[in-house]
Design an enzyme around this catalytic site. Structure first.
Site, mmCIF file in Angstrom:
data_model
loop_
_atom_site.group_PDB
_atom_site.id
_atom_site.type_symbol
_atom_site.label_atom_id
_atom_site.label_comp_id
_atom_site.label_asym_id
_atom_site.label_seq_id
_atom_site.Cartn_x
_atom_site.Cartn_y
_atom_site.Cartn_z
ATOM 1 N N CYS A 1 62.003 36.202 19.071
ATOM 2 C CA CYS A 1 62.914 36.787 17.968
ATOM 3 C C CYS A 1 62.004 37.721 17.088
ATOM 4 O O CYS A 1 62.654 38.178 16.182
ATOM 5 C CB CYS A 1 63.471 35.851 17.075
ATOM 6 S SG CYS A 1 64.770 34.787 18.206
ATOM 7 N N CYS B 1 64.758 36.646 7.141
ATOM 8 C CA CYS B 1 63.514 36.285 6.646
ATOM 9 C C CYS B 1 63.419 35.149 5.742
ATOM 10 O O CYS B 1 62.496 34.394 5.804
ATOM 11 C CB CYS B 1 62.786 37.396 6.566
ATOM 12 S SG CYS B 1 62.977 39.038 7.247
#
Ligand SMILES: Cc1ncc(COP(=O)(O)O)c(C=O)c1O
Ligand code: FES
Lengths: 148, 407
Positions: free
Chosen positions: A37, A106
């Protein structure tokens, strides 16, 4: 993509990069994300007997926002009780760093990393207590539980 | 000599206009501003003469028979659209199948996708780890109802140069039209529509030190005579193939850019190849685990696409913010998917996230290459010191053996 000054600051001067001994009983390790990812975060905490996070360290494979999120997360949880640290929300990180929508994940990763490190620490403690419980007196156990 | 920052090393995305190109264009903005379609006065005649001369230059450069085979467009996106949709519309009654590759530019792929919605079927040929299409796979993919094969000359991400001559032999033998997106390869690797049996070719000026907003589609006029249906309706310019007032300064600049390649291309490509080798040697001399993406030999001279293992591409680009490069990392894209080209090549996803594309061009110097190599190596080391994956690698942990928490 333009980065906020805070992202740039944490990216260029990351706080608390490093590694703690994951075999240490007082250390909790969280490893989240996946290389496929494009982001992997490892966040570690060292917790004292009062449940206070004395030290926090991270290493991150990811974009600048991911590195900044983990850096900020370690800064925030250091010196806090694990119960308090466990309430850290990704939205707080995203807001502090001014992350654009595509970079919210994030900050989610940083939240997950903190939670996962705390969980790992708690598991270790539970095992330790269980092991200690076999030989130790009830008084010892009670005393320990009170401090956690 | 001190280098000037920022450094542009992203010459696949676009290029600086060569000053000599600009100089050739300037009069066509001022004194000679006429409309090439004006048949009644000198302003128009002058513009038309400039257009025709440009057409001839472009035709000569690619080995076409005549300037009449050049249809000016706004760029290669439009040329790709015109070729694929225009051919499909004209020959659709004959067959409804197209063959292309998985690593084409989006202008080709998305034109094909559009056709699929309209009842056409498309075969997307896979590529190997080397980034190359097997000519034999083209042959196998061709069916009785195939009307067009479209394979690019050189890829914009990994710079791999396809075997057009072999593919052209196959399409010619099978009587199928052959289109190529020649944008990245023109001037930088041999290209000849006659030798390669190419029937249609998309070109653009801004990748060869010419201006943005001008391109062309080569359309073969004999053996075979290729027909297409215009996709832009209007005044019937370009023999009805593409309406719209011609971009005269653009066309002049486009031709000038090719003239410069005719004169200086060989020496320039040699020099750029040397710079590319220098960059690669310096990076691999200092860093371990630098993986080359795509074939080394069959590659554009200015292209270096590598993955710096354990370091994410966008973080890398942020670290070298005074150097313009590009990355196949998902983090740089809105879709959060890493480069489809690298994935089509079968690259592990983590390596796709770690890829950086350097595009060395005419205006790059040896000093710049040295500066970039030094900076990149230092930053890769810094980011690896921060990377949990690098630490695991150093401890001898196989990253593939770990159960990652996918999200
Ligand atoms: C291979 C390829 N085809 C097509 C294009 C599009 O060209 P243009 O910018 O002229 O539309 C590009 C560049 O972006 C390219 O690299
Ligand atoms: S790690 Fe990919 S966008 Fe942040």
């Amino acid at each position: 993509m333009a980065y906020s000054d805070k992202v740039i600051d944490h990216y260029e001067n990351p706080r608390n990069v490093g590694t703690l001994d994951k075999a240490d009983e007082a250390v909790g390790t969280g490893l989240v994300g996946a290389p496929a990812c494009g982001d992997v975060m490892r966040l570690q905490i060292r917790v004292n007997d009062d449940g206070i996070i004395e030290d926090a360290r991270f290493k991150t494979f990811g974009c600048g926002s991911a590195i900044a999120s983990s850096s900020l997360a370690t800064e925030w949880i250091k010196g806090r009780h694990i119960d308090e640290a466990a309430t850290l929300k990704n939205s707080q990180i995203a807001e502090e760093l001014n992350l654009p929508p595509v970079k919210i994940h994030c900050s989610v990763l940083a939240e997950d990393a903190v939670k996962s490190a705390i969980e790992d620490y708690r598991k270790k403690q539970a095992v330790r207590r269980a092991l200690a419980g076999e030989g130790a007196s009830r008084a010892d156990l009670a005393g320990e539980e009170a401090s956690v | 000599m001190a280098v000037q920052l920022p450094i542009f090393m992203d010459n696949h995305s676009t290029t600086r206009v060569d000053p000599r190109v600009l100089e050739a264009m300037l009069p066509y903005f001022t004194d000679d501003f006429g409309n090439a379609a004006s048949r009644t006065h000198a302003f128009g005649w002058k513009a038309e003469a400039a257009i025709e001369a440009s057409r001839e230059t472009i035709a000569r450069f690619i080995g076409a028979e005549s300037g009449r085979e050049i249809v000016f467009t706004s760029g290669a996106t439009e040329a790709d659209n015109l070729a694929i949709k225009g051919i499909a519309e004209y020959y659709g009654a004959k067959g409804k199948h197209l063959v292309t590759s998985a690593i084409e530019h989006k202008a080709v792929l998305d034109s094909c996708k559009r056709l699929e919605k309209d009842g056409f079927s498309v075969t997307y040929l896979p590529v190997g780890k080397d980034g190359l299409v097997e000519p034999a796979a083209v042959e196998q993919a061709i069916r009785r109802d195939t009307i067009l094969v479209s394979v690019m000359l050189a890829n914009n991400e990994v710079g791999t140069v396809q075997s057009l001559e072999e593919i052209g032999k196959i399409t010619r033998a099978k009587g199928v039209l052959f289109h190529t997106d020649a944008v990245q390869g023109i001037g930088k690797t041999p290209f000849d529509v006659r030798k390669m049996n190419v029937d249609l070719a998309s070109l653009t000026a801004h990748k060869i030190y010419g201006p943005k907003g001008i391109g062309a589609l080569y359309v073969r006029r004999s053996r075979p005579r290729v027909r297409l249906v215009a996709q832009m309706d209007g005044g019937g310019h370009e023999r009805g193939n593409r309406s719209g007032t011609l971009n005269v300064p653009g066309a002049v600049g486009f031709a000038k850019a090719l003239e410069l390649y005719e004169r200086e291309g060989a020496a320039e490509n040699e020099r750029i190849l040397g710079l590319r080798q220098r960059l690669y040697d310096k990076l691999t001399g200092r860093l371990e685990k630098v993986e080359l993406n795509g074939d080394w030999e069959r590659r554009l001279p200015g292209n270096l696409n590598v993955s710096f293992s354990f370091v994410e591409g966008e973080a890398m680009m942020m670290a070298i913010k005074d150097v313009a490069v590009s990355s196949g990392s998902a983090c740089t894209s809105a879709s959060l998917e890493p480069s489809y080209v690298l994935r089509a090549m079968g690259l592990d996803e983590d390596l796709a996230h770690s890829s950086i594309r350097f595009g060395i061009g005419r205006f790059n110097t040896e000093e710049e290459v040295d500066y970039v190599a030094e900076l990149v190596a230092a930053e890769v080391e810094r980011l690896r010191a921060m990377s949990p994956l690098y630490e695991m690698y150093q401890e001898g942990i196989d990253l593939k053996s770990i159960q990652w928490s996918a999200h």
